[in-house]
Motif scaffolding. Structure first.
Motif, short mmCIF file in Angstrom:
data_model
loop_
_atom_site.label_atom_id
_atom_site.label_comp_id
_atom_site.label_asym_id
_atom_site.label_seq_id
_atom_site.Cartn_x
_atom_site.Cartn_y
_atom_site.Cartn_z
N GLU A 263 0.82 -1.20 0.00
CA GLU A 263 0.00 0.00 0.00
C GLU A 263 0.86 1.27 0.00
O GLU A 263 0.46 2.30 -0.53
N ALA A 264 2.05 1.17 0.57
CA ALA A 264 2.96 2.30 0.59
C ALA A 264 3.73 2.44 -0.72
O ALA A 264 4.47 3.41 -0.90
N GLY A 265 3.54 1.46 -1.63
CA GLY A 265 4.23 1.52 -2.91
C GLY A 265 5.66 1.03 -2.87
O GLY A 265 6.45 1.31 -3.77
N ASP A 266 6.01 0.26 -1.83
CA ASP A 266 7.40 -0.17 -1.66
C ASP A 266 7.68 -1.56 -2.20
O ASP A 266 8.85 -1.93 -2.33
N ILE A 267 6.65 -2.36 -2.48
CA ILE A 267 6.83 -3.66 -3.09
C ILE A 267 5.75 -3.83 -4.17
O ILE A 267 4.77 -3.10 -4.20
N ASP A 268 5.97 -4.81 -5.04
CA ASP A 268 5.10 -4.97 -6.20
C ASP A 268 4.12 -6.13 -6.08
O ASP A 268 3.31 -6.34 -6.99
N ASN A 269 4.19 -6.87 -5.01
CA ASN A 269 3.21 -7.93 -4.78
C ASN A 269 3.11 -8.22 -3.29
O ASN A 269 4.07 -7.96 -2.54
N ALA A 270 1.96 -8.72 -2.87
CA ALA A 270 1.76 -9.04 -1.45
C ALA A 270 0.81 -10.22 -1.36
O ALA A 270 -0.39 -10.08 -1.63
N PRO A 271 1.31 -11.41 -1.00
CA PRO A 271 0.43 -12.58 -0.85
C PRO A 271 -0.60 -12.35 0.24
O PRO A 271 -0.31 -11.75 1.29
N LEU A 272 -1.82 -12.85 0.00
CA LEU A 272 -2.93 -12.66 0.94
C LEU A 272 -3.49 -14.01 1.37
O LEU A 272 -3.72 -14.89 0.54
N THR A 273 -3.73 -14.15 2.67
CA THR A 273 -4.43 -15.32 3.19
C THR A 273 -5.38 -14.86 4.29
O THR A 273 -5.30 -13.73 4.77
N GLY A 274 -6.27 -15.75 4.69
CA GLY A 274 -7.14 -15.51 5.83
C GLY A 274 -7.93 -14.23 5.74
O GLY A 274 -8.53 -13.90 4.72
N GLU A 275 -7.93 -13.47 6.84
CA GLU A 275 -8.73 -12.25 6.91
C GLU A 275 -8.29 -11.21 5.89
O GLU A 275 -9.11 -10.45 5.37
N LEU A 276 -6.99 -11.16 5.60
CA LEU A 276 -6.52 -10.20 4.60
C LEU A 276 -7.08 -10.51 3.23
O LEU A 276 -7.45 -9.61 2.47
N ALA A 277 -7.14 -11.81 2.88
CA ALA A 277 -7.72 -12.19 1.58
C ALA A 277 -9.18 -11.78 1.51
O ALA A 277 -9.65 -11.30 0.46
N LYS A 278 -9.89 -11.96 2.61
CA LYS A 278 -11.31 -11.56 2.62
C LYS A 278 -11.43 -10.03 2.55
O LYS A 278 -12.30 -9.50 1.85
N GLN A 279 -10.57 -9.34 3.27
CA GLN A 279 -10.62 -7.88 3.31
C GLN A 279 -10.39 -7.27 1.93
O GLN A 279 -11.01 -6.27 1.57
N TYR A 280 -9.50 -7.89 1.16
CA TYR A 280 -9.15 -7.33 -0.14
C TYR A 280 -9.92 -7.98 -1.30
O TYR A 280 -9.60 -7.74 -2.46
N GLN A 281 -10.90 -8.81 -0.99
CA GLN A 281 -11.71 -9.41 -2.04
C GLN A 281 -12.39 -8.30 -2.86
O GLN A 281 -13.04 -7.42 -2.32
N GLY A 282 -12.20 -8.34 -4.15
CA GLY A 282 -12.79 -7.32 -5.00
C GLY A 282 -11.89 -6.13 -5.25
O GLY A 282 -12.21 -5.26 -6.07
N ASP A 283 -10.75 -6.05 -4.55
CA ASP A 283 -9.82 -4.96 -4.81
C ASP A 283 -9.28 -5.08 -6.23
O ASP A 283 -8.99 -6.17 -6.72
N GLU A 284 -9.11 -3.94 -6.88
CA GLU A 284 -8.69 -3.95 -8.28
C GLU A 284 -7.28 -4.52 -8.47
O GLU A 284 -6.92 -4.93 -9.58
N ASN A 285 -6.49 -4.55 -7.42
CA ASN A 285 -5.13 -5.07 -7.52
C ASN A 285 -5.01 -6.51 -7.03
O ASN A 285 -3.90 -7.07 -7.03
#
Length: 547
Positions: A263-285
């Motif tokens: 989110e800070a623009g410091d890396i180009d990918n971020a694996p998601l699991t659990g609550e984070l995967a649910k939180q970002y469901q539908g995010d354009e990225n």
């Protein structure tokens, strides 16, 4: 970058900023005065080895695939394309002789030409019993392989030779339906004999002890650390097609840390699991990548309690795969009940998916689990049982083992499950040493053939680290590999029966088929992703300048 969240950048996150750089960079000077394309990429775990002959884990294979080339390369549909070879093999009418012409403009990063002898050397190392290469069994079917792999004949008698500096001949004893896929597989990559022998035991243990044949070179990897760098290989035969100049890789095991950095623009990918995967469901990225990779819980049959089938079945019935995949992992992964994944192999006559055809469903039933545990207690002469469960120390590994611990302890009164979460490299070493009771492990398909999964549990197999054995099962696998090698229908029947035997034996506890979800920089495009084999390839990637 999509839907913004209110984020707290922790001290741990701040400490990683220096290691990760400042996001995708195009400002630094590249070749011909152009801006360099620099990617900051997250890896899920440490590299175990960069020796292609000795590799066993997917993460290591993924990065070997960035810096080394094979005779062939697989695209995102797992179709075979020439790499170090000029063209697909010439095959004799009986399917037992393969002749391969190599390109003559390829060279190692030290300037040495890449020749047929490099391929022959690597295959002989793979076959040599003294090497103890985990994937040596894949050479079964090569001429004289049985005698060579057992140490009864020298490696020079294996059916692989260099006809000249750029021509390879492979002789088989029996046809191998998937041999072209094997020739694109990491353990069969060529190796530079002079460099490997000079490095000795240090070869592949750090970036100073590797010579490169692929689109990138590697630096800043000390063999155990959490960071390394890939740089465009100026000596690569197809260097003009490589658009990425540098990749800074950082292992980040905590999902929230990776998300903060993304989110800070410091890396180009971020694996998601659990609550984070649910939180970002539908995010354009947020993007998902299906994989032919199953995870399961394996038993160590050297622990006598696991010779008891009622205990094995009780544990299986105690675990809710659907809840684990959907609610606990939550990244799009799916519950499974079969040893092989879905969308992997298909009936040669009807084209029906294997998983659909066998129709096996999850065993979850707490009441049945309790009944089987009562039977097991009587047969074992115990009222309580302490078991250790080994798993990885990343976020998904920890949440998976914690969930299974709760399920087993809640549904099997008197069973205590002690957790041991360690780095993946350590987990693999403990599996090899049989230093566990139960372990969360898995397999990602190396090539699209059922044998690639089912031979894992053959008696004495190098990946049968729990020492499961069943003579009827072994017979089905041997038939699929031998007498039925050229009969797709008969091989299919072998695989179906092998699967049924595993279920009847309660040989393992199936858990889930992985679907990877991650946030990805929309300016980073063109990466080759595969469901089978090495998971991603940056040679096809491009990085657009941020607006």
């Amino acid at each position: 970058m999509g839907l913004k969240r209110s984020l707290i950048v922790t001290l741990a996150t701040a400490a990683l900023l220096a290691a990760c750089g400042t996001g995708s960079e195009t400002a630094s000077s590249g070749t011909d005065g152009e801006a360099a394309a620099v990617v900051n990429y997250v890896a899920p775990t440490e590299i175990a080895t960069m020796d292609s002959v000795m590799v066993t884990d997917m993460n290591s294979a993924n990065y070997i695939g960035q810096v080394q080339d094979g005779l062939y390369w697989e695209n995102d549909m797992n179709e075979i394309e020439p790499a170090l070879a000029e063209a697909l093999p010439e095959v004799s009418e009986d399917g037992l002789t393969y002749t391969i012409k190599m390109r003559e403009d390829a060279k190692w990063s030290n300037g040495d030409p890449i020749t047929a002898n490099d391929f022959v050397y690597a295959i002989q190392c793979l076959a040599n019993p003294d090497t103890a290469a985990p994937y040596s069994y894949l050479l079964a079917g090569f001429a004289n392989s049985e005698a060579v792999l057992s140490g009864e004949a020298p490696v020079e008698e294996l059916g692989v030779k260099a006809l000249d500096d750029y021509t390879i001949e492979i002789q088989l004893d029996t046809p191998i339906p998937y041999i072209e896929n094997l020739l694109a597989f990491t353990p069969l990559y060529p190796q530079n004999q002079a460099f490997v022998e000079e490095a000795g035991d240090a070869y592949g243990t750090n970036s100073d002890n590797i010579v490169f044949s692929g689109p990138f070179t590697m630096s800043n990897w000390d063999g155990t650390g959490l960071t390394w760098t890939l740089e465009k290989n100026a000596d690569y035969y197809n260097a003009d097609s490589i658009a990425i100049d540098e990749v800074n890789v950082q292992v980040i095991k905590e999902g929230s840390t990776a998300v903060n950095l993304f989110e800070a623009g410091d890396i180009d990918n971020a694996p998601l699991t659990g609550e984070l995967a649910k939180q970002y469901q539908g995010d354009e990225n947020a993007v998902q990548q299906a994989k032919a990779r199953n995870y399961w819980m394996a038993f160590n049959y050297n622990n006598e309690v696991f010779q008891n089938q009622n205990l094995r079945e009780a544990i299986d019935y105690a675990i809710n795969n659907e809840e684990l995949a959907t609610n606990v992992i939550g990244d799009g992964s799916n519950a499974v009940a079969t040893f092989v994944p879905e969308n992997f192999i298909f009936n040669p006559e009807t084209e029906e998916d294997f998983v659909t055809e066998v129709g096996i469903t999850d065993k979850y039933d707490p009441e049945e689990a309790a009944r089987l545990w009562d039977l097991a207690k009587e047969e074992l002469g115990v009222e309580t049982l302490d078991l250790n469960l080994l798993g990885d120390d990343d976020e998904k590994g920890k949440t998976t083992t914690q969930y299974i611990q709760g399920q087993v302890q809640n549904n099997l009164e008197g069973v205590t499950v002690n957790l041991q979460n360690v780095p993946k490299k350590n987990r693999l070493a403990q599996e090899d040493a049989r230093d566990y009771d139960m372990v969360i492990t898995g397999w990602a398909a190396d090539f699209a053939d059922g044998i690639n999964f089912f031979e894992l549990l053959e008696t004495g197999g190098p990946y049968n680290r729990g020492d499961y054995t069943n003579t009827a099962y072994d017979a089905e696998i041997e038939a699929a590999r031998g007498e039925n090698a050229n009969d797709p229908t008969a091989r299919w029947a072998n695989f179906v029966e092998a699967q049924n035997i595993l279920v009847e034996d309660a040989a393992w506890v199936p858990l889930y088929q992985e679907v990877e979800t991650q946030l990805r920089n929309p300016n980073l495009t063109g990466i080759t992703f595969r469901s089978v084999g090495n998971e991603f390839d940056l040679r096809t990637a491009t990085l657009e300048a941020a607006e």
